[in-house]
Design a protein around this motif. Structure first.
Motif, PDB file in Angstrom:
ATOM      1  N   UNK A 188       0.812  -1.220   0.000  1.00 31.13           N
ATOM      2  CA  UNK A 188       0.000   0.000   0.000  1.00 31.13           C
ATOM      3  C   UNK A 188       0.846   1.271   0.000  1.00 31.13           C
ATOM      4  N   UNK A 189       1.877   1.389   0.852  1.00 30.83           N
ATOM      5  CA  UNK A 189       2.692   2.619   0.781  1.00 30.83           C
ATOM      6  C   UNK A 189       3.381   2.803  -0.565  1.00 30.83           C
ATOM      7  N   UNK A 190       3.819   1.715  -1.185  1.00 28.87           N
ATOM      8  CA  UNK A 190       4.478   1.815  -2.485  1.00 28.87           C
ATOM      9  C   UNK A 190       3.501   2.314  -3.544  1.00 28.87           C
ATOM     10  N   UNK A 191       2.295   1.741  -3.561  1.00 26.63           N
ATOM     11  CA  UNK A 191       1.305   2.118  -4.575  1.00 26.63           C
ATOM     12  C   UNK A 191       0.879   3.572  -4.406  1.00 26.63           C
ATOM     13  N   UNK A 242      -0.779   0.946   7.784  1.00 26.95           N
ATOM     14  CA  UNK A 242      -0.089   1.183   6.520  1.00 26.95           C
ATOM     15  C   UNK A 242      -0.736   2.314   5.740  1.00 26.95           C
ATOM     16  N   UNK A 243      -2.038   2.484   5.889  1.00 23.92           N
ATOM     17  CA  UNK A 243      -2.703   3.604   5.226  1.00 23.92           C
ATOM     18  C   UNK A 243      -2.196   4.926   5.797  1.00 23.92           C
ATOM     19  N   UNK A 244      -1.979   4.965   7.103  1.00 25.32           N
ATOM     20  CA  UNK A 244      -1.416   6.171   7.712  1.00 25.32           C
ATOM     21  C   UNK A 244       0.007   6.408   7.216  1.00 25.32           C
ATOM     22  N   UNK A 245       0.779   5.324   7.061  1.00 20.80           N
ATOM     23  CA  UNK A 245       2.124   5.458   6.498  1.00 20.80           C
ATOM     24  C   UNK A 245       2.054   5.981   5.070  1.00 20.80           C
ATOM     25  N   UNK A 246       1.059   5.516   4.319  1.00 20.37           N
ATOM     26  CA  UNK A 246       0.894   5.982   2.948  1.00 20.37           C
ATOM     27  C   UNK A 246       0.590   7.474   2.899  1.00 20.37           C
ATOM     28  N   UNK A 247      -0.222   7.961   3.829  1.00 18.26           N
ATOM     29  CA  UNK A 247      -0.523   9.402   3.886  1.00 18.26           C
ATOM     30  C   UNK A 247       0.756  10.193   4.162  1.00 18.26           C
ATOM     31  N   UNK A 248       1.559   9.694   5.104  1.00 13.08           N
ATOM     32  CA  UNK A 248       2.814  10.379   5.432  1.00 13.08           C
ATOM     33  C   UNK A 248       3.769  10.354   4.240  1.00 13.08           C
TER      34      UNK A 248
END
Length: 280
Positions: A188-191, A242-248
């Motif tokens: 998810x963070x990569x995408x 991981x969604x929070x990591x993706x936002x960051x």
């Protein structure tokens, strides 16, 4: 456009592109076949390695690990289980080669700055997949199997004995489904970072969709995991994190883009104004 942003790809006829694609496919299939043969040679050892989390759960439950057993109810079941292990392991082993072949095929059509930006994600993707698989192997599977072992019933007080005897194929399917689910979720963070670099999503938009993402995470966990609360929470909670990591990560991409734009603007020298009266 600067020299660093030029595309290195030279115009080629369609046939040459097809030949290049065939070469990349051949290398990918060869790597997968080699990985399959290697895993098939050690299929039983690999399966015994995958059984270790179940053994840990047996020990935690206070049962005798020497008496634990898995069964197969069809003559060909364990053979096809070894085939599945070999296919899954071969794909994991060949993934770096396959990813490199895909990158080598599309890289000539990318700008140099796009290639340099894409390479870190090519490295991060398998690392995140391994982290997801490790969480399944060392934490989730033992906890889930401990939960299922707690449903056994001993023949006390006239009750019938109920024992857990997992089938080798079903146990492998459980392992593979959870590893794939966690491995994909950990992408998810990569995408989202790639989408953010492409300008398709922003950190602000991702933050606004947080409540929907949480609901979707629990729905996906309910579909991809066994019907028990432990495994569903075990997938849903990391997905939300991981969604929070993706936002960051999206915020970092936007911050870096602004810095690059500021540097590009500072490098541009505005034309000097011509003093009045000097015009010819």
């Amino acid at each position: 456009m600067s020299a660093d942003e030029n595309i290195d790809d030279k115009p080629q006829p369609l046939v040459e592109h097809l030949i290049e694609l065939r070469k990349r496919l051949v290398w990918s299939l060869a790597a997968f076949f080699a990985g399959f043969l290697l895993c098939f040679a050690f299929a039983k050892d690999l399966f015994n390695l995958l059984v270790l989390p179940y053994k840990w759960a047996v020990i935690w439950s206070g049962l005798d690990p020497d008496k634990m057993q898995l069964i197969y109810t069809a003559p060909q079941e364990f053979f096809f289980t070894q085939i599945k292990i070999s296919l899954f392991g071969g794909l994991l082993i060949a993934f770096p080669v396959i990813a490199f072949q895909v990158y080598s095929f599309v890289a000539p059509g990318l700008y140099k700055n796009e290639r340099s930006a894409f390479l870190p994600f090519l490295v991060a993707s398998p690392i995140l997949f391994i982290i997801g698989g490790a969480i399944v192997y060392f934490f989730l599977i033992p906890v889930v199997m401990l939960f299922f072992l707690g449903m056994q019933q001993t023949p006390e007080s006239g009750e019938v004995a109920i024992s857990l005897l997992p089938k080798v194929s079903e146990y492998l399917s459980l392992i593979m489904s959870l590893v794939l689910a966690f491995g994909l979720v950990f992408q998810l963070p990569v995408v989202t970072t790639l989408l953010s670099r492409a300008g398709l999503v922003t950190a602000e938009w991702l933050a606004k969709q947080r409540k929907f993402a949480i609901v979707i995470a629990f729905i996906i966990a309910a579909v991809l995991t066994p019907p028990d609360p432990l495994s569903q929470l075990g997938l849903a909670l990391p997905t939300v994190l991981l969604y929070e990591v993706a936002i960051y990560a999206a915020k970092l991409v936007e911050r870096r883009r602004k810095e690059e734009q500021a540097e590009a603007a500072s490098e541009e020298t505005p034309p000097e104004d011509t003093p009045p009266g000097d015009e010819t």
